[in-house]
Write an enzyme that holds these catalytic residues in place. Sequence first.
Site, PDB file in Angstrom:
ATOM      1  N   LYS A  64       0.870  -1.186   0.000  1.00 12.92           N
ATOM      2  CA  LYS A  64       0.000   0.000   0.000  1.00 12.92           C
ATOM      3  C   LYS A  64       0.899   1.225   0.000  1.00 12.92           C
ATOM      4  O   LYS A  64       1.825   1.304   0.814  1.00 12.92           O
ATOM      5  CB  LYS A  64      -0.860  -0.042   1.269  1.00 12.92           C
ATOM      6  CG  LYS A  64      -1.992   0.942   1.342  1.00 12.92           C
ATOM      7  CD  LYS A  64      -2.981   0.432   2.378  1.00 12.92           C
ATOM      8  CE  LYS A  64      -3.977   1.463   2.793  1.00 12.92           C
ATOM      9  NZ  LYS A  64      -4.894   0.913   3.821  1.00 12.92           N
ATOM     10  N   ASP A  73      -2.523  10.462  -5.930  1.00  9.66           N
ATOM     11  CA  ASP A  73      -1.096  10.423  -6.288  1.00  9.66           C
ATOM     12  C   ASP A  73      -0.501   9.025  -6.119  1.00  9.66           C
ATOM     13  O   ASP A  73       0.673   8.806  -6.404  1.00  9.66           O
ATOM     14  CB  ASP A  73      -0.303  11.441  -5.463  1.00  9.66           C
ATOM     15  CG  ASP A  73      -0.390  11.188  -3.958  1.00  9.66           C
ATOM     16  OD1 ASP A  73      -0.962  10.148  -3.545  1.00  9.66           O
ATOM     17  OD2 ASP A  73       0.118  12.040  -3.198  1.00  9.66           O
ATOM     18  N   ARG A  93       1.615  -5.622   3.601  1.00 11.55           N
ATOM     19  CA  ARG A  93       0.673  -6.307   4.483  1.00 11.55           C
ATOM     20  C   ARG A  93       0.310  -7.675   3.929  1.00 11.55           C
ATOM     21  O   ARG A  93       0.508  -7.972   2.751  1.00 11.55           O
ATOM     22  CB  ARG A  93      -0.549  -5.443   4.769  1.00 11.55           C
ATOM     23  CG  ARG A  93      -1.568  -5.450   3.683  1.00 11.55           C
ATOM     24  CD  ARG A  93      -2.811  -4.662   4.116  1.00 11.55           C
ATOM     25  NE  ARG A  93      -3.719  -4.553   3.001  1.00 11.55           N
ATOM     26  CZ  ARG A  93      -4.675  -3.647   2.909  1.00 11.55           C
ATOM     27  NH1 ARG A  93      -4.850  -2.759   3.863  1.00 11.55           N
ATOM     28  NH2 ARG A  93      -5.479  -3.625   1.858  1.00 11.55           N
ATOM     29  N   ASP A 112     -16.125  -1.714  -0.174  1.00 10.00           N
ATOM     30  CA  ASP A 112     -14.778  -2.052  -0.660  1.00 10.00           C
ATOM     31  C   ASP A 112     -13.822  -2.281   0.507  1.00 10.00           C
ATOM     32  O   ASP A 112     -12.698  -2.753   0.290  1.00 10.00           O
ATOM     33  CB  ASP A 112     -14.239  -0.946  -1.580  1.00 10.00           C
ATOM     34  CG  ASP A 112     -14.366   0.436  -0.965  1.00 10.00           C
ATOM     35  OD1 ASP A 112     -15.494   0.840  -0.646  1.00 10.00           O
ATOM     36  OD2 ASP A 112     -13.331   1.106  -0.791  1.00 10.00           O
ATOM     37  N   ASN A 113     -14.239  -1.977   1.712  1.00 10.64           N
ATOM     38  CA  ASN A 113     -13.386  -2.201   2.883  1.00 10.64           C
ATOM     39  C   ASN A 113     -13.915  -3.345   3.734  1.00 10.64           C
ATOM     40  O   ASN A 113     -13.595  -3.427   4.926  1.00 10.64           O
ATOM     41  CB  ASN A 113     -13.292  -0.923   3.723  1.00 10.64           C
ATOM     42  CG  ASN A 113     -12.500   0.170   3.015  1.00 10.64           C
ATOM     43  OD1 ASN A 113     -11.693  -0.111   2.130  1.00 10.64           O
ATOM     44  ND2 ASN A 113     -12.742   1.409   3.377  1.00 10.64           N
TER      45      ASN A 113
END
Length: 485
Positions: A115, A127, A178, A254-255
């Site tokens: 990430k 970005d 992760r 989405d989480n």
Amino acid sequence: MSAAPVTTVVLHDRFARDLPELALPWQAAAAPDPTLLALNEPLARELGFDAAWLSSPDGLALLVGAAVPDGAVPVAQAYAGHQFGGYTPRLGDGRALLLGELVDADGRMRDLHLKGSGRTPFARGGDGLAAVGPMLREYVISESMFALGIPTTRALAVVATGQPVMRDLVLPGAVLARVASSHLRVGSFQYAAATGDVDLVRRLADHAIARHYPDAAGADRPYLAFFESVVAAQAALVAQWMLVGFIHGVMNTDNMTISGETIDYGPCAFMEAYDPATVYSSIDHSGRYAYGNQPIVAQWNLARLAETLLPLIAEDQPQAIDLAVAALNGFGPAYDAAHSSGMRAKLGLTGAPHDDADLVPDLLAQLQQSRVDYTSFFRQLADAARGDAEPARGWFVDLAAFDRWLSRWRTLAPDPDAMDRVNPVYVPRNHLVEEALAAGTSGDLGPLRELLDATARPFDERPGLERFAAPAPDDFGPYQTFCGT
Ligand code: AMP
Ligand code: MG
């Protein structure tokens, strides 16, 4: 990409091969000056890495995605999602990459994911980067959740990239490595379903079943059994969040994982004063993701998952809907059962179920009325079971009401040692997290290491760590968290 790093760890590309429509081969942005900020050595060993190698320049090259083993196919994963209730058809890994899957020491397949590794075609206006603070935040909170015994993605490492990141201020950039049992989300199914290609949804579901719920494959209705399994996993997960006072903060579809692991630690926080309306996230204006809303929001998200599975559940759509609704209705009882048995454990009630149905609601109402620190209270309540009720009594404005509650509870013969095994002393308290991140951002990793050390053994009270057990001082003020973007 430079030469393959010297490691015996093999990164598989099963997701990319099974589901090419959801996997966009991509490569991490260059990191000008990688510096290791945090490395999870026990996890590294579990994954088959040599920790000394991971800290070497070759290891850091892997941890920022600059060099991956031969045969690895890093991809940005596509997903959609309901964010605060509004649907976005194309989210995906805008600043993240799945490096691949590896098989750990126990033979389990785990995703290795980065990430903050640069823009991808899903970046939209972003970005693609992440600042040191939010990546350390995910590291400390996800590892604390793991130590608390709550299903979660794990943090392997945070590497500062040497790349500045423009936010309100110019901040140092970092990449978090992760590990997850997978990165399949409710939003992955929403993306697949929105293509209109039922075969793609079926392949995604088959992939998820093989990875997480292999028993479902043998059921009469495999996709219904799969959905029931996700409902059960999420009901159990959210009950655990509630029991420790964890507020995820951004429970968009989405989480939310298919595996039942907590994922995407952004504006999350642990509640201090007990109040179901507690919200810390600066962007959660309506309180959609308040502490007390988390179970109902999880069920709402699961309804979105059910919608994507209807064509697979039964050919006859009215019948598919009936089956899915019945499965979804299983969430409430599953959640209630997990929450009440967890509460019984927190209260030290290890014997046969008691018939005092109001015991827990009465206590929670009093905790809310007196704004009692949720974490401290249950440890102090164990002292009350040992004979010293004063620390717990000290919180309450209506002492007579609390004393009446105490005597009801005492008649049930609570076991204080059992309480101390389930009620943490140390959670990552907001003021200590902020202190550790601020120091870490300016190059002092001492406070972060101390916080990691305290929270790694949350139930084990240790002299000298009193600071880590205490609520925020009054001058810390009202707390707000921000998305790590
Ligand atoms: P999150 O809030 O981290 O769950 O991210 C929500 C969505 O926004 C995901 O699709 C992310 O990939 C994307 N996103 C978040 N931050 C950035 C960023 N700095 N650059 C590109 N995409 C981002
Ligand atoms: Mg996310």
